[in-house]
Design a protein around this motif. Structure first.
Motif, PDB file in Angstrom:
ATOM      1  N   THR A  62      39.194   8.128  41.952  1.00  0.00           N
ATOM      2  CA  THR A  62      37.369   7.646  42.467  1.00  0.00           C
ATOM      3  C   THR A  62      37.334   8.126  43.686  1.00  0.00           C
ATOM      4  OG1 THR A  62      38.660   5.911  43.855  1.00  0.00           O
ATOM      5  CG2 THR A  62      37.400   5.278  41.732  1.00  0.00           C
ATOM      6  N   LYS A  63      38.490   8.758  44.618  1.00  0.00           N
ATOM      7  CA  LYS A  63      37.627   9.466  45.901  1.00  0.00           C
ATOM      8  C   LYS A  63      39.151  10.468  46.433  1.00  0.00           C
ATOM      9  CE  LYS A  63      35.501   7.693  50.034  1.00  0.00           C
ATOM     10  NZ  LYS A  63      34.329   8.742  49.704  1.00  0.00           N
ATOM     11  N   GLN A  81      42.017   3.925  40.764  1.00  0.00           N
ATOM     12  CA  GLN A  81      42.177   2.826  39.697  1.00  0.00           C
ATOM     13  C   GLN A  81      42.919   2.727  38.806  1.00  0.00           C
ATOM     14  OE1 GLN A  81      40.583   0.327  41.722  1.00  0.00           O
ATOM     15  NE2 GLN A  81      39.558   2.086  43.974  1.00  0.00           N
ATOM     16  N   GLU A 135      41.399   6.717  36.261  1.00  0.00           N
ATOM     17  CA  GLU A 135      40.378   7.465  37.209  1.00  0.00           C
ATOM     18  C   GLU A 135      40.564   7.374  38.841  1.00  0.00           C
ATOM     19  OE1 GLU A 135      35.728   5.783  38.843  1.00  0.00           O
ATOM     20  OE2 GLU A 135      36.747   4.596  37.621  1.00  0.00           O
TER      21      GLU A 135
END
Length: 557
Positions: free
Chosen positions: A542-543, A553, A540
């Motif tokens: 995340t940002k 992550q 993933e």
């Protein structure tokens, strides 16, 4: 060949200085200039030092303090000298650790943010000067309305905000190429000795900014020879030989002055060439063929050596990334045209191409000066296409001001049409909104057809991620104090200089937790294995910090 009368701004000869009308006419350009400075300041406050900036600053300081032009001599000194003028106090220090293929910044004193503000602000001044020159040229060649239109596009152009807000040389090259070309047009109107002096000065300053300006210098001299005030002089015996020679001599003198009037020495003796330079730690020694012995003084020998080194570097090429492909040498012929399509605002491209089409279709009469000026970006783009430096759209930034002049032609055509001005005004608003999508990270800008999250698949390096994300990373770490961060960072500055405490992530490592990777390292163009960090793509994301640092992550196994 006779020259048509220049299209002059009807407002230029009206309204004496100080009158209310003149004040109103300056109000819009002044407001636009203010908006430009605000965006530049926003960029400076939020973007950490990019990869090349510390070396430009360090070498500018070495030149001022020690008269030394030795390390990283791949750029002439003018921009570096200008950028470091506010940093002459000995308290400002940049420590550079030289590596085999790059460099690493180990210390910046007293702190990197204050240093960036001082050096970058000097480049903003150059950006304002270019904005004024574009406005002035459009005003004289087209009209006041076209000048304001071109300036409004300038002010909300991410490439012109970003590259005039960092302490590097690309913006200065764009400025002095355009200034020299406009100086040539002014000289053509009245080719007297006074204007010859100023043109020679501009040509010398242009050569002192970047080695890639040398072809523009030769083209300007070639145009000087046959250009007359009203026509092209057909008889070579009547060409402007003396004025062109004087401008060339003055330009060479300016180069010599830029190297503090240094005189190097080139010696060939018994098959060995030895080149010595003032204040260098050691000479250049290499074997040569031939048995003739001689010794020559070489004014500004550092310029000659830097140019030679750049030619050698271009011949060998440099690692590059283009549309998902990695090359150790670059050299893609379509790199810069595609980079322009992806990195320039779509409306600026559409308007400039429309302006060119209007002229080619003879829908609008323009001064022949514009055709002479157009030869410079045409040649520049042609030469860039065959270069092996495919590391950033910034290398063709000098084309941008000329594109804005072409866009100004659209204003001239549209203002005669019903609702033409209203439509173009709306387009200016749309262009500003497009630019602000990436604010303040203008360096990473891609057009509306590219999803920001996928831009790393197309172009990286200074097109997207040039190491500018450390301030965003620092904010992220402060907001997530309990996360152990593993970082693979593309940049020359040690993150600890910005107060960031992270675990460096090597190319072959696999870790869990929070992993942050620079977009350029994710593309892999400078890595031993370009796919070193592709294993992260299964996890993933995340940002994305400042458009350039990808946060993943990774769960524990």
């Amino acid at each position: 060949m006779s020259w048509p009368e220049n299209a002059q701004s009807t407002s230029a000869a009206v309204a004496p200085k100080g009158s209310p009308t003149a004040t109103v006419r300056w109000l819009l350009p002044s407001l636009l200039a203010f908006l430009y400075v605000v965006q530049c300041a926003w960029f400076i406050r939020t973007q950490s030092l990019t990869y090349d900036e510390p070396v430009h600053i360090a070498e500018g300081l070495n030149a001022w303090r020690y008269g030394r032009f030795e390390e990283y001599n791949d750029h002439p000194p003018l921009a570096r000298l200008w950028l470091t003028l506010p940093l002459l106090n000995p308290k400002w220090q940049v420590d550079v650790q030289k590596l085999p293929d790059s460099f690493h910044i180990t210390r910046i004193a007293p702190d990197p943010e204050s240093l960036a503000w001082r050096a970058r602000a000097m480049n903003v001044v150059l950006g304002l000067l270019l904005a004024w020159l574009v406005w002035r040229a459009a005003d004289q060649l087209l009209s006041r309305g076209a000048a304001n239109f071109a300036l409004a596009l300038f002010v909300f152009s991410p490439p012109l905000i970003a590259h005039f807000s960092i302490a590097a040389t690309d913006g200065a090259a764009a400025l002095f190429i355009f200034a020299a070309v406009w100086g040539l047009m002014r000289w053509r109107m009245e080719p007297n000795w006074k204007r010859t002096f100023w043109l020679g000065l501009l040509l010398g300053l242009m050569l002192l900014v970047k080695f890639s300006t040398a072809p523009m210098f030769l083209l300007a001299l070639l145009w000087m020879l046959p250009l007359g005030p009203d026509n092209i002089i057909r008889n070579p015996l009547q060409w402007n030989w003396s004025r062109a020679a004087s401008a060339m001599a003055l330009a060479f003198f300016v180069i010599w002055a830029g190297y503090f009037f240094h005189v190097s020495r080139l010696t060939v003796r018994d098959g060995t060439l030895t080149a010595t330079f003032p204040n260098w730690s050691e000479p250049i020694v290499k074997p040569v063929q031939g048995h003739r012995n001689y010794s020559l003084p070489v004014p500004a020998g550092e310029y000659v050596e830097g140019f030679r080194e750049l030619v050698r570097h271009n011949r060998h090429g440099q690692a590059a990334f283009f549309l998902g492909r990695v090359s150790s040498q670059g050299g893609w012929k379509t790199y810069y045209p595609v980079a322009i399509l992806l990195k320039w605002p779509t409306l600026v491209l559409m308007l400039s191409m429309t302006g060119l089409a209007l002229v080619l279709a003879r829908r609008l009469r323009v001064p022949v000066d514009l055709w002479v000026m157009a030869s410079f970006p045409l040649i520049y783009l042609g030469l860039a296409t065959f270069a092996h430096f495919n590391i950033g759209e910034r290398h063709v930034l000098p084309l941008y001001p000329f594109a804005l002049l072409l866009a100004g032609i659209v204003w001239e055509w549209a203002r005669r049409k019903r609702a033409g001005v209203a439509v173009l005004t709306l387009l200016l608003v749309v262009n500003a909104a497009d630019a602000l999508r990436y604010a303040p990270g203008y360096l990473s800008y891609f057009n509306v057809f590219v999803r920001p999250a996928d831009s790393y698949r197309l172009l990286t390096d200074s097109n997207l991620d040039w190491g500018q994300g450390l301030l965003a990373l620092r904010h992220y770490q402060r907001d997530h104090p309990n996360e152990q961060i593993s970082l693979s960072y593309f940049g020359s500055v040690d993150p600890a200089i910005y107060g960031i405490q992270v675990r460096p992530l090597g190319e072959q490592e696999r870790v869990s937790g929070t992993v942050i990777v620079s977009a350029t390292n994710l593309s892999g163009q400078f890595l031993a294995d370009p796919q070193s960090y592709h294993w992260l793509l299964q996890f993933e994301r995340t940002k994305i910090l400042d458009h350039s640092l990808y946060v993943f992550q990774v769960p524990r196994k």
